[in-house]
Design a protein around this motif. Sequence first.
Motif, short mmCIF file in Angstrom:
data_model
loop_
_atom_site.label_atom_id
_atom_site.label_comp_id
_atom_site.label_asym_id
_atom_site.label_seq_id
_atom_site.Cartn_x
_atom_site.Cartn_y
_atom_site.Cartn_z
N MET B 187 -16.03 17.89 -15.98
CA MET B 187 -16.44 16.71 -16.72
C MET B 187 -17.89 16.79 -17.23
O MET B 187 -18.44 15.80 -17.70
CB MET B 187 -16.24 15.44 -15.88
N ARG B 188 -18.51 17.97 -17.12
CA ARG B 188 -19.79 18.16 -17.79
C ARG B 188 -19.65 19.14 -18.94
O ARG B 188 -20.62 19.48 -19.59
CB ARG B 188 -20.82 18.71 -16.80
N TRP B 194 -13.74 21.62 -23.96
CA TRP B 194 -12.53 20.90 -23.55
C TRP B 194 -11.41 21.11 -24.55
O TRP B 194 -10.28 21.43 -24.18
CB TRP B 194 -12.82 19.39 -23.42
N GLY B 276 -18.49 7.59 -25.16
CA GLY B 276 -17.18 7.61 -24.50
C GLY B 276 -16.67 9.01 -24.22
O GLY B 276 -15.54 9.34 -24.56
N TYR B 277 -17.51 9.84 -23.59
CA TYR B 277 -17.12 11.22 -23.32
C TYR B 277 -15.80 11.29 -22.56
O TYR B 277 -14.88 12.03 -22.94
CB TYR B 277 -18.24 11.91 -22.52
N THR B 278 -15.68 10.49 -21.48
CA THR B 278 -14.47 10.55 -20.64
C THR B 278 -13.24 10.16 -21.46
O THR B 278 -12.19 10.81 -21.37
CB THR B 278 -14.61 9.58 -19.45
N ALA B 279 -13.40 9.11 -22.27
CA ALA B 279 -12.27 8.69 -23.11
C ALA B 279 -11.89 9.78 -24.10
O ALA B 279 -10.71 9.98 -24.39
CB ALA B 279 -12.62 7.41 -23.85
N VAL B 281 -12.17 13.06 -23.63
CA VAL B 281 -11.42 14.09 -22.91
C VAL B 281 -10.00 13.62 -22.68
O VAL B 281 -9.02 14.34 -22.94
CB VAL B 281 -12.11 14.41 -21.56
N PHE B 282 -9.87 12.37 -22.23
CA PHE B 282 -8.56 11.80 -21.95
C PHE B 282 -7.71 11.79 -23.22
O PHE B 282 -6.55 12.20 -23.22
CB PHE B 282 -8.74 10.39 -21.39
N ASN B 329 -14.86 6.47 -31.22
CA ASN B 329 -15.95 7.08 -30.46
C ASN B 329 -16.93 7.80 -31.37
O ASN B 329 -18.14 7.76 -31.15
CB ASN B 329 -15.40 8.04 -29.41
N LEU B 524 -24.37 16.47 -17.99
CA LEU B 524 -23.72 16.64 -19.30
C LEU B 524 -24.84 16.87 -20.31
O LEU B 524 -25.93 16.35 -20.13
CB LEU B 524 -22.94 15.36 -19.64
#
Lengths: 114, 623
Positions: B187-188, B194, B276-279, B281-282, B329, B524
């Motif tokens: 997650m970094r 990704w 919204g990095y996590t979003a 990736v998701f 995003n 990150l």
Amino acid sequence: MSDDLSKPFTKSSMSEEEIMKINKERKIQVTSFAFMIFLTILAFIAVATETIEVGFAIPFILLLAVVQFFLQMYYFMHLKDKDHGWPNAFIISGVVLSTPALIALILLLGVTKY
Amino acid sequence: MATATATKDKSVLWDWLTTVDHKKLAVLYLIAGTLFFVKAGMMALFMRIQLMSAENDFLTGQTFNELITMHGTIMLFLAATPLIFAFMNFVIPLQIGARDVAFPFVNALGFWIFFFGGLLLSVSWFFGGGPDAGWTAYVPLSSGEYADLGLDFYVVGLQVSGIGTLVSAINFIVTIINMRAPGMTMMRMPLFCWTGLVVSILIVFAFTPLAAGLALLMLDRIFGGQFFIPDMGGNAVLWQHIFWIFGHPEVYILVLPAFGIISEVIPAFSRKRLFGYTAMVFATLVIAFLGFMVWVHHMFTVGLGPITNSVFAIATMGIAVPTGIKIFNWLFTMWGGKITFNTAMLCASSFVPTFVLGGVTGVMLAMVPVDYLYHDTYFVVAHFHYIIIGGIVLGLLAGTYYWYPKMFGHKLNEKLGILMFWLFYIGFHMTFFIQHILGLIGMPRRVYTYLEGQGMETMNLVSSIGSFVMGAAILVLIINVVYSAFNSERITVNDPWDARTLEWSTPTPIPEYNFAQTPQVRSLDPWFYEKVHGDGTMKPAEPMTDIHMPNGSILPFVIGLGLFIWGFGMIMINMDDTIVPPFLVIGTGVILTFGSMLIRSIKEDHGYHIPLEQVKKIEKEVS
């Protein structure tokens, strides 16, 4: 340093405990291998000798196949071991992706003939 | 290519043929991809000239079919894919703080097999014309009964180049999972890594059905099989299923890395971290998953029944959700940022609305009842060109301008760049926007001419003029590359854009070992973190020691050549009179391929070490 890499080692660098663990692992591998051969023979007999009726033989060998798949993956390809998260993730996503595709193909092509 | 190197005793040509360095392979991918891109672009221009006026006779129908097939096939398999691989090769090892990919030899192998596969497809022009059944090669049109030798080149050439793509993808998966620098958790990872990982997974799952389908078609065509021949009990629809199980993920294989590039360029020139990095990736993962569940939306009009069509229609519309997350995003990343509008940023930011246009028409096409209206019209052509040019090509252009200084040691000229961008943007919309309307008034795709008085002349003329403008833009880009190579100022700093990710912490030119000491990643956007919270240099994660490097090898080239000869021999089976018997050629290819593999297996090759003093000397030279 890199020149010595081809020379064989005279003595194992593993500890007693590690060697014991490897031997145990080997035993499990051989047992599961023998069991899998047995399953295969069973499947052959089920289809070839016609002692089991056809309607039952298909689900029966499919069941054997599923069992064998798990044995193969978890015991032979070490998915049960520690630090196999990534291979597990890949195999599982492969199954998740290919199962609906296969089912859809069987259903669609089975219903609609051209 | 700007690389400081420890071994300079090879001639230039031999060095490039035997290289296993990911940075040099990236340049090889870039050159090969650009050549194929220009070639397929020329084909598109020829087709647009043919369609400029009603009942034009610039091309015959047969030539038009061959051009349309080769344009699609080359653009997807031999231009877009290698260009994406070029950036993945160059950037991913640098962004995760690795010295090279996990298997440098396999990386070179992937390139050469892809290249020779592409060459095999391309030589079809000299043996009775290219394939002519469309890039989808639907049977029975592509069966032995209707299609000539060209399609054998399609079937075998794509199998060969597919092997190259597959091995490269496997290599990237292993690299990204195993070679990350200390502290670089999943997650970094930068979003480009990704998307690179997800795309590689998609390739593994999607190119295998393609390989199977092509193998079946090859058996049908060359060895008298009957998988797809209805007269002999085969099933023609099976091919469509297999092809689209590959074909739909292929779209995402191409567009996801473009998303990744955009997600690198927009934060860098907005001076903000990615919103919204996590979003993001998701959303990437969800798009990848759904991409496999929607293939039937290419087959709505085949007649699979209303229930099947509805299920796949809903799944298709579902993809709009994660894609929408991404779009918002990017917008929120730009919102309130200190935006610099240079060429890279212009391409990246204009990608967003253009891609939305393509996405909206995609959702329109997902509605089954109206798809019966749109199907096989220019509306579909306009839709997927908005995705492919507006999405992928703009992303690739942004990536080119963004990473060019790191790759070649100098920037591309900004004035020419901005000229290129506007020419391209205007030309693109002129060519393809009007094709939506052409499709709606009923112009079918893949036809080489149309009649007068159906209201199609003016719009086709506008579309053709637009394509020339777009061609001029690519010409400006090529002029820019040559002009900048001679006139542009050499970059001496690490980080000309004041960017955020790890590749900008390496010196320019990059030493062949990338990092003298593997960096310690603390956040990150690690490079940005060190510039703001640290002292502006990456903390090392290991002491400076000898660096272990892989040896170059000519074997990947020979294996590629072997597969080329082998494949050509397979096609010769269908040729009428050959000078040498086909089995001799097949034999030569097999011996070359497996002989090289044998040599690779037997010969021990542990690489070499760059001694510490040399590392220190190189580091002093480049800093």
